[in-house]
Design a protein around this motif. Structure first.
Motif, PDB file in Angstrom:
ATOM      1  N   VAL A  39      43.922  60.246  20.592  1.00 28.50           N
ATOM      2  CA  VAL A  39      43.165  60.369  21.843  1.00 28.50           C
ATOM      3  C   VAL A  39      43.481  59.182  22.748  1.00 28.50           C
ATOM      4  O   VAL A  39      43.513  58.032  22.292  1.00 28.50           O
ATOM      5  CB  VAL A  39      41.652  60.435  21.550  1.00 28.50           C
ATOM      6  CG1 VAL A  39      40.839  60.221  22.821  1.00 28.50           C
ATOM      7  CG2 VAL A  39      41.299  61.767  20.914  1.00 28.50           C
ATOM      8  N   ASN A  40      43.697  59.475  24.017  1.00 31.28           N
ATOM      9  CA  ASN A  40      43.852  58.445  25.045  1.00 31.28           C
ATOM     10  C   ASN A  40      42.660  58.553  25.986  1.00 31.28           C
ATOM     11  O   ASN A  40      42.497  59.546  26.699  1.00 31.28           O
ATOM     12  CB  ASN A  40      45.166  58.661  25.818  1.00 31.28           C
ATOM     13  CG  ASN A  40      45.414  57.590  26.873  1.00 31.28           C
ATOM     14  OD1 ASN A  40      44.482  57.059  27.477  1.00 31.28           O
ATOM     15  ND2 ASN A  40      46.685  57.285  27.121  1.00 31.28           N
ATOM     16  N   LEU A  41      41.809  57.536  25.961  1.00 36.53           N
ATOM     17  CA  LEU A  41      40.651  57.483  26.853  1.00 36.53           C
ATOM     18  C   LEU A  41      40.787  56.245  27.729  1.00 36.53           C
ATOM     19  O   LEU A  41      40.679  55.119  27.249  1.00 36.53           O
ATOM     20  CB  LEU A  41      39.354  57.424  26.039  1.00 36.53           C
ATOM     21  CG  LEU A  41      38.058  57.377  26.853  1.00 36.53           C
ATOM     22  CD1 LEU A  41      37.879  58.660  27.673  1.00 36.53           C
ATOM     23  CD2 LEU A  41      36.852  57.148  25.946  1.00 36.53           C
ATOM     24  N   ASN A  42      41.106  56.478  28.991  1.00 43.89           N
ATOM     25  CA  ASN A  42      41.266  55.382  29.964  1.00 43.89           C
ATOM     26  C   ASN A  42      42.302  54.355  29.507  1.00 43.89           C
ATOM     27  O   ASN A  42      42.143  53.153  29.715  1.00 43.89           O
ATOM     28  CB  ASN A  42      39.915  54.700  30.222  1.00 43.89           C
ATOM     29  CG  ASN A  42      38.880  55.652  30.778  1.00 43.89           C
ATOM     30  OD1 ASN A  42      39.180  56.494  31.623  1.00 43.89           O
ATOM     31  ND2 ASN A  42      37.648  55.535  30.301  1.00 43.89           N
ATOM     32  N   GLY A  43      43.366  54.858  28.870  1.00 43.00           N
ATOM     33  CA  GLY A  43      44.461  53.996  28.452  1.00 43.00           C
ATOM     34  C   GLY A  43      44.310  53.408  27.068  1.00 43.00           C
ATOM     35  O   GLY A  43      45.243  52.769  26.562  1.00 43.00           O
ATOM     36  N   ALA A  44      43.173  53.603  26.435  1.00 40.28           N
ATOM     37  CA  ALA A  44      42.944  53.103  25.077  1.00 40.28           C
ATOM     38  C   ALA A  44      43.161  54.231  24.079  1.00 40.28           C
ATOM     39  O   ALA A  44      42.722  55.368  24.313  1.00 40.28           O
ATOM     40  CB  ALA A  44      41.530  52.548  24.949  1.00 40.28           C
ATOM     41  N   LEU A  45      43.816  53.926  22.956  1.00 45.00           N
ATOM     42  CA  LEU A  45      44.201  54.951  21.986  1.00 45.00           C
ATOM     43  C   LEU A  45      43.402  54.839  20.696  1.00 45.00           C
ATOM     44  O   LEU A  45      42.975  53.753  20.299  1.00 45.00           O
ATOM     45  CB  LEU A  45      45.689  54.829  21.638  1.00 45.00           C
ATOM     46  CG  LEU A  45      46.691  54.882  22.786  1.00 45.00           C
ATOM     47  CD1 LEU A  45      48.113  54.892  22.216  1.00 45.00           C
ATOM     48  CD2 LEU A  45      46.474  56.091  23.672  1.00 45.00           C
ATOM     49  N   ALA A  46      43.227  55.981  20.044  1.00 43.92           N
ATOM     50  CA  ALA A  46      42.690  56.045  18.683  1.00 43.92           C
ATOM     51  C   ALA A  46      43.365  57.208  17.978  1.00 43.92           C
ATOM     52  O   ALA A  46      43.708  58.218  18.600  1.00 43.92           O
ATOM     53  CB  ALA A  46      41.178  56.226  18.695  1.00 43.92           C
ATOM     54  N   ASP A  47      43.553  57.078  16.661  1.00 41.02           N
ATOM     55  CA  ASP A  47      44.338  58.026  15.876  1.00 41.02           C
ATOM     56  C   ASP A  47      43.567  58.338  14.596  1.00 41.02           C
ATOM     57  O   ASP A  47      43.111  57.427  13.903  1.00 41.02           O
ATOM     58  CB  ASP A  47      45.689  57.366  15.547  1.00 41.02           C
ATOM     59  CG  ASP A  47      46.690  58.297  14.884  1.00 41.02           C
ATOM     60  OD1 ASP A  47      46.350  59.460  14.624  1.00 41.02           O
ATOM     61  OD2 ASP A  47      47.828  57.835  14.630  1.00 41.02           O
ATOM     62  N   LYS A  68      35.649  53.209  22.003  1.00 41.19           N
ATOM     63  CA  LYS A  68      35.148  54.383  22.734  1.00 41.19           C
ATOM     64  C   LYS A  68      36.075  55.579  22.527  1.00 41.19           C
ATOM     65  O   LYS A  68      35.609  56.714  22.358  1.00 41.19           O
ATOM     66  CB  LYS A  68      35.019  54.043  24.220  1.00 41.19           C
ATOM     67  CG  LYS A  68      33.911  53.059  24.517  1.00 41.19           C
ATOM     68  CD  LYS A  68      33.833  52.722  25.997  1.00 41.19           C
ATOM     69  CE  LYS A  68      32.726  51.697  26.262  1.00 41.19           C
ATOM     70  NZ  LYS A  68      32.670  51.299  27.693  1.00 41.19           N
ATOM     71  N   ALA A  69      37.388  55.328  22.526  1.00 37.74           N
ATOM     72  CA  ALA A  69      38.344  56.409  22.237  1.00 37.74           C
ATOM     73  C   ALA A  69      38.141  56.923  20.818  1.00 37.74           C
ATOM     74  O   ALA A  69      38.192  58.132  20.557  1.00 37.74           O
ATOM     75  CB  ALA A  69      39.777  55.910  22.435  1.00 37.74           C
ATOM     76  N   ILE A  85      39.718  46.146  22.141  1.00 35.55           N
ATOM     77  CA  ILE A  85      39.129  46.780  20.964  1.00 35.55           C
ATOM     78  C   ILE A  85      37.893  47.592  21.353  1.00 35.55           C
ATOM     79  O   ILE A  85      37.673  48.703  20.851  1.00 35.55           O
ATOM     80  CB  ILE A  85      38.798  45.719  19.894  1.00 35.55           C
ATOM     81  CG1 ILE A  85      40.101  45.172  19.299  1.00 35.55           C
ATOM     82  CG2 ILE A  85      37.908  46.300  18.799  1.00 35.55           C
ATOM     83  CD1 ILE A  85      39.918  43.984  18.371  1.00 35.55           C
ATOM     84  N   ASP A  86      37.089  47.080  22.258  1.00 36.85           N
ATOM     85  CA  ASP A  86      35.910  47.818  22.716  1.00 36.85           C
ATOM     86  C   ASP A  86      36.311  49.137  23.377  1.00 36.85           C
ATOM     87  O   ASP A  86      35.658  50.176  23.172  1.00 36.85           O
ATOM     88  CB  ASP A  86      35.102  46.976  23.706  1.00 36.85           C
ATOM     89  CG  ASP A  86      34.386  45.799  23.036  1.00 36.85           C
ATOM     90  OD1 ASP A  86      34.239  45.821  21.800  1.00 36.85           O
ATOM     91  OD2 ASP A  86      33.988  44.872  23.766  1.00 36.85           O
ATOM     92  N   GLY A 126      37.082  63.467  29.740  1.00 40.51           N
ATOM     93  CA  GLY A 126      37.872  62.527  30.516  1.00 40.51           C
ATOM     94  C   GLY A 126      39.008  61.873  29.759  1.00 40.51           C
ATOM     95  O   GLY A 126      39.490  60.802  30.143  1.00 40.51           O
ATOM     96  N   ALA A 127      39.459  62.521  28.669  1.00 40.32           N
ATOM     97  CA  ALA A 127      40.523  61.958  27.843  1.00 40.32           C
ATOM     98  C   ALA A 127      41.716  62.903  27.803  1.00 40.32           C
ATOM     99  O   ALA A 127      41.637  64.054  28.238  1.00 40.32           O
ATOM    100  CB  ALA A 127      40.003  61.694  26.425  1.00 40.32           C
TER     101      ALA A 127
END
Length: 249
Positions: free
Chosen positions: A97-105, A15-16, A10-11, A52-53
């Motif tokens: 967005v994919n930031l270091n493998g973590a997603l947000a929509d 960030k994503a 979740i953390d 970096g995403a």
């Protein structure tokens, strides 16, 4: 099967989400008559790369773009294009967005210049409907409580909620369980539990909720040609309460 996220996951998704929220804030500065959604598409590609995403939906099931750009009667999954936006349009920009493998929509609807009172009211109602749904995200409540709150509010304003497209679990894949309808009965559906991460993304039409698909196989629009708007956040349920991972404030 619903997958429950650890606090570490979740953390990372937070960030994503923060990067995605900042992307939307930059887009808000750019939306005006004469700008094209292709320019927004190029900006998003560059902005994410700079930070970096990567745009997760590019290549998803063959979709070719970093963003969805849906204008006026387009409900969702509109292609970015080179035709300029016109004064009075409304446009929804949706991205993952994919930031270091973590997603947000998150999707956000924007006015283009000065818009009609009807269009502005649609935006206001749709955004408020999103937060009415978020208010129902509590451990022990059910997913159906979210949709019921949204539908009840929207229909009281004389508008309709799209049925064919719904929210969803997210991370590490774009679309996971649970499904999150924006309509329905309270007390139904999966129980909301710590570790869930999902989107709430009501699509609201001035007219009827019926949809039709364009020939491209992606873009959905209102069957009656009425305006449609959408606002979307990614929500995490933690031991300390909920976090709106894509909050812009």
């Amino acid at each position: 099967m619903i997958t429950y996220k650890s606090q570490r996951e979740i953390d990372m998704m937070k960030k994503a989400g923060e990067l995605l929220a900042n992307t939307h804030k930059e887009i808000a500065k750019k939306i005006k008559p004469g700008v094209t959604t292709w320019e927004i598409e190029e900006f998003v590609n560059d902005f994410l790369k700079k930070h970096g995403a990567t745009p997760e939906q590019k290549g998803y099931r063959g979709y070719e773009y970093a963003t969805c750009a849906s204008i006026n009667d387009e409900i969702c999954h509109g292609y970015p294009r080179k035709q300029p936006l016109q004064e009075g349009d409304i446009v929804t920009i949706d991205m993952v967005v994919n930031l270091n493998g973590a997603l947000a929509d998150s999707a956000w609807s924007y006015p283009v210049g000065k818009i009609s009172k009807n269009a502005q009211n649609l935006l206001d109602v749709t955004k408020e409907a999103l937060y009415k749904g978020i208010e129902q995200v509590k451990v022990g409540n059910r997913i159906g409580d979210i949709g019921h709150a949204i539908q009840t509010f929207v229909e009281a304003q004389g508008y309709s909620v799209v049925r064919n497209f719904i929210g969803h679990g997210i991370g590490p894949s774009i679309h996971e369980k649970p499904e999150v309808p924006h309509f329905g009965l309270p007390g139904k559906g999966p129980r909301i539990k710590e570790g869930m991460v999902f989107t709430i993304e009501p699509m609201v039409n001035i007219g009827g909720y019926e949809t039709m698909m364009d020939n491209n196989g992606w873009t959905a629009r209102t069957r009656d040609g009425s305006l449609s708007a959408q606002y979307e956040h990614t929500i995490a349920v933690t031991k300390d309460g909920i976090i709106i991972l894509t909050e812009q404030d």
